[in-house]
Design a protein around this motif. Structure first.
Motif, PDB file in Angstrom:
ATOM      1  N   UNK A 163       0.834  -1.202   0.000  1.00 38.19           N
ATOM      2  CA  UNK A 163       0.000   0.000   0.000  1.00 38.19           C
ATOM      3  C   UNK A 163       0.869   1.253   0.000  1.00 38.19           C
ATOM      4  N   UNK A 164       0.411   2.273  -0.668  1.00 36.90           N
ATOM      5  CA  UNK A 164       1.119   3.541  -0.667  1.00 36.90           C
ATOM      6  C   UNK A 164       0.806   4.335   0.597  1.00 36.90           C
ATOM      7  N   UNK A 165       1.681   5.285   0.913  1.00 36.40           N
ATOM      8  CA  UNK A 165       1.411   6.195   2.017  1.00 36.40           C
ATOM      9  C   UNK A 165       1.469   5.572   3.393  1.00 36.40           C
ATOM     10  N   UNK A 166       2.182   4.438   3.541  1.00 39.12           N
ATOM     11  CA  UNK A 166       2.247   3.821   4.857  1.00 39.12           C
ATOM     12  C   UNK A 166       3.449   4.337   5.655  1.00 39.12           C
ATOM     13  N   UNK A 167       4.393   4.972   4.968  1.00 42.04           N
ATOM     14  CA  UNK A 167       5.536   5.511   5.702  1.00 42.04           C
ATOM     15  C   UNK A 167       6.892   5.007   5.243  1.00 42.04           C
ATOM     16  N   UNK A 168       6.986   4.543   3.998  1.00 44.66           N
ATOM     17  CA  UNK A 168       8.273   4.075   3.467  1.00 44.66           C
ATOM     18  C   UNK A 168       9.335   5.156   3.554  1.00 44.66           C
ATOM     19  N   UNK A 169       8.992   6.346   3.075  1.00 45.41           N
ATOM     20  CA  UNK A 169       9.980   7.420   3.041  1.00 45.41           C
ATOM     21  C   UNK A 169      10.341   7.848   4.458  1.00 45.41           C
ATOM     22  N   UNK A 170       9.361   7.888   5.354  1.00 43.57           N
ATOM     23  CA  UNK A 170       9.629   8.221   6.760  1.00 43.57           C
ATOM     24  C   UNK A 170      10.643   7.251   7.347  1.00 43.57           C
ATOM     25  N   UNK A 171      10.405   5.962   7.152  1.00 37.55           N
ATOM     26  CA  UNK A 171      11.281   4.955   7.751  1.00 37.55           C
ATOM     27  C   UNK A 171      12.663   4.978   7.098  1.00 37.55           C
ATOM     28  N   UNK A 172      12.718   5.048   5.767  1.00 42.42           N
ATOM     29  CA  UNK A 172      14.022   4.975   5.106  1.00 42.42           C
ATOM     30  C   UNK A 172      14.878   6.208   5.417  1.00 42.42           C
ATOM     31  N   UNK A 173      14.272   7.394   5.410  1.00 40.42           N
ATOM     32  CA  UNK A 173      15.076   8.599   5.654  1.00 40.42           C
ATOM     33  C   UNK A 173      15.525   8.672   7.117  1.00 40.42           C
ATOM     34  N   UNK A 174      14.639   8.329   8.037  1.00 39.47           N
ATOM     35  CA  UNK A 174      15.015   8.399   9.452  1.00 39.47           C
ATOM     36  C   UNK A 174      16.087   7.373   9.797  1.00 39.47           C
TER      37      UNK A 174
END
Lengths: 279, 301
Positions: A9-20
């Motif tokens: 699913x999109x918008x679950x927080x991939x970018x949040x997790x990868x960047x942090x």
């Protein structure tokens, strides 16, 4: 070691997790944003872009003076990207998969190749992070060739973190194929669970070890946890819904910047992954 | 026949929840889930499947070991590194171009067509529904999207319905292009975050590229009112109608858990009023009513 951060699913927080995670760890990281349709990681990492490159893919160009309308090019093309009409040869370059078949079969040597622009790859740096992302050209349909190009940009000595696109079809496969670990990010809702199951199937198909981050972990049900247990997928991090986190994200700030107490948790997330991969 | 496609660029902004909400307000409509990669609309619509059809994609190369003389031609012509040294095809890497099949001097490569997924015609509480399930790791999602949109349009015509509401996929690539070509208008669901606005602008550019009118609504607007205002300004600059704002509300998760849409979950709330107001603006938008006639019947529930 290469870690892909993915989700059905999109918008679950991939970018949040990868960047942090990339910011929290104390070693050099290659960060690849492979969500080339909608790349967002740069909005949070703010790398200084040092180099920008246009990327194209070969498509046929026909020299009509040499062409004798034998139609061999049209016959070999499985994508209906080249067709012979009377004395003319029409190339539908946006349908072309760049297999080179038409050029190979043309007995007259009438076909050469030119480029179709796929998009741009930008290279940059911020602190200990070497940053690369692809931006697909608007109107371009195929993202896997650009994703594969982005993935070439790594220093193999260093850890690589990939921010993958959503879904389970070819773009995702291009972003997780051959990596050492897939970190899946989901939310504990029916949509989250349904799409997680698809992502798990894809990861299993490729035989890659995986773990789970549950985002907005208190908004929903326990079904995702039960499923993870059943499938033996370790839950490596839970991020509760917190308006402060949501607002921080909305402004393009990372959690570890705004709430430094999270640094340890993202570090531990990485160490846990490292342990799983090494064992 | 008018077709409204719900898009967002960025995933997780609320496309599917809002599609289900709109579909329950609309009358005489067919719904279509064009996010064939990670389809979720059926979790809210709970459709009763009436017909299932296999979706056949292109072929995948298969080397017949007994006929293979290991001449290496296939490995030379394959641009996708799909054939390894032991002359085995990796089906994940194989692009399905068939060049090795045609070039093999021994005719030792088969090219069987693959079942890439399934598509369904169903009945649901929100009207007839056409949806699909693409196989894991499959290609051709654009083709499947085009196919189910075509089927949905035909179904609507058959049933005498004049509105098709399509839940689109995230991104701007092949399935998105396949889900917007020929649509009447797009509703772009944006969240007020730096990613939301960035991705909306890319979808808006895609809409412009294909010359399809877009309308914009901001979901979870209260997470960042400043960005909500900039999204609306950007939309206006791009000539896209601003439809309104929906607050961040746990009703979306709660109704999803129950497998219903937000109007079935509770009677009245500011969120429901906001969504209803947005739907009225959509059905009365000039792009959906090219004769300029306000669709009173669809407005009044």
């Amino acid at each position: 070691m290469i870690i892909s951060v993915a989700s059905g699913k999109g918008g679950t927080g991939k970018t949040t997790v990868s960047t942090n995670m990339a910011l929290a760890i104390d070693r050099d990281v290659n960060f690849l944003d492979c969500d080339v349709e909608e790349p967002n990681a740069h909005l949070f990492l703010n790398p200084e872009i040092e180099k920008s490159e246009l990327v194209d893919t070969p498509v046929p160009k026909v020299n009509l003076e040499l062409c004798n309308q034998c139609r061999k090019c049209m016959d070999i093309c499985r994508f209906n990207a080249i067709t012979v009409v009377g004395e003319k040869v029409l190339v539908f370059s946006e349908l072309c998969h760049s297999c080179g078949g038409c050029m190979l079969v043309c007995p007259e040597g009438a076909i050469t190749e030119i480029g179709r622009e796929l998009g741009t790859i930008e290279y940059g740096k911020t602190d200990h992070i070497t940053f690369t992302h692809g931006k697909m050209r608007i109107g371009e349909a195929m993202s896997p060739p650009l994703i594969k190009e982005v993935r070439k940009s790594v220093n193999p000595e260093d850890l690589t973190i990939i921010d993958a696109p959503p879904g389970t079809s070819c773009p995702v496969i291009a972003a997780i194929n051959g990596v050492d670990f897939v970190l899946m990010v989901t939310e504990p809702t029916p949509f989250g669970l349904h799409d997680l199951k698809l992502a798990v199937e894809a990861v299993k198909l490729l035989g890659i070890p995986s773990g789970l981050v549950i985002n907005r972990s208190d908004l929903g049900t326990r079904d995702v946890y039960d499923y993870a247990q059943e499938q033996n997928i370790p839950v490596l991090l839970e991020i509760p819904f917190d308006r402060k986190i949501a607002e921080t994200y909305s402004r393009g700030k990372t959690i570890v910047e705004a709430m430094p107490e999270w640094t340890d948790k993202f570090q531990k997330l990485f160490y846990d992954i490292e342990q799983i991969v090494e064992s | 026949m008018r077709e409204l496609v719900i898009l967002s660029g960025k995933g997780g902004t609320g496309k599917t929840s809002l599609t289900a909400a709109f579909a329950s307000l609309a009358q005489n409509n067919v719904i279509c889930d064009a996010d064939v990669d990670a389809a979720d609309l059926h979790l809210l619509a709970q459709p009763e499947v009436k017909a299932t059809t296999d979706f056949m994609g292109g072929g995948i190369a298969e080397i017949v070991t007994d006929s293979c003389i290991e001449c290496g031609t296939c490995r030379e012509v394959c641009r996708f590194d799909a054939i390894d040294e032991s002359f085995t095809v990796n089906p994940i890497s194989c692009e399905g171009c068939g060049v090795c099949v045609d070039m093999c001097p021994e005719g030792a490569i088969n090219f069987p067509p693959q079942k890439c997924g399934e598509w369904f015609i169903s009945d649901s509480r929100f009207g007839p529904m056409v949806h699909a399930r693409l196989g894991i790791a499959e290609e051709n999602s654009g083709k499947l999207v085009s196919l189910i949109r075509k089927e949905a349009r035909e179904l609507a015509e058959q049933k005498g319905h004049d509105l098709l509401i399509t839940d689109g996929p995230p991104g701007i690539g092949c399935p998105v292009i396949a889900s917007i070509s020929g649509a009447t208008a797009l509703v772009i669901v944006v969240e007020p975050t730096v990613s939301g606005i960035h991705d909306m602008l890319r979808v808006a550019e895609l809409a412009k590229h294909f010359q399809i009118p877009g309308m914009v609504l901001v979901n979870k607007f209260d997470l960042n009112q400043e960005l909500t205002a900039s999204i609306e300004q950007e939309a206006a600059k791009l000539n896209m109608k601003v439809l309104g704002r929906v607050p961040f509300d746990t009703i979306f998760v709660k109704s999803m858990v129950k497998g219903v849409n937000i109007f079935e979950y509770e009677e009245d709330s500011p969120t429901l009023q906001a969504v209803r107001g947005i739907w009225e603006k959509i059905v009365n938008a000039p792009v959906l009513n090219n004769m300029g006639v306000v669709d009173l019947k669809a407005t009044i529930q």
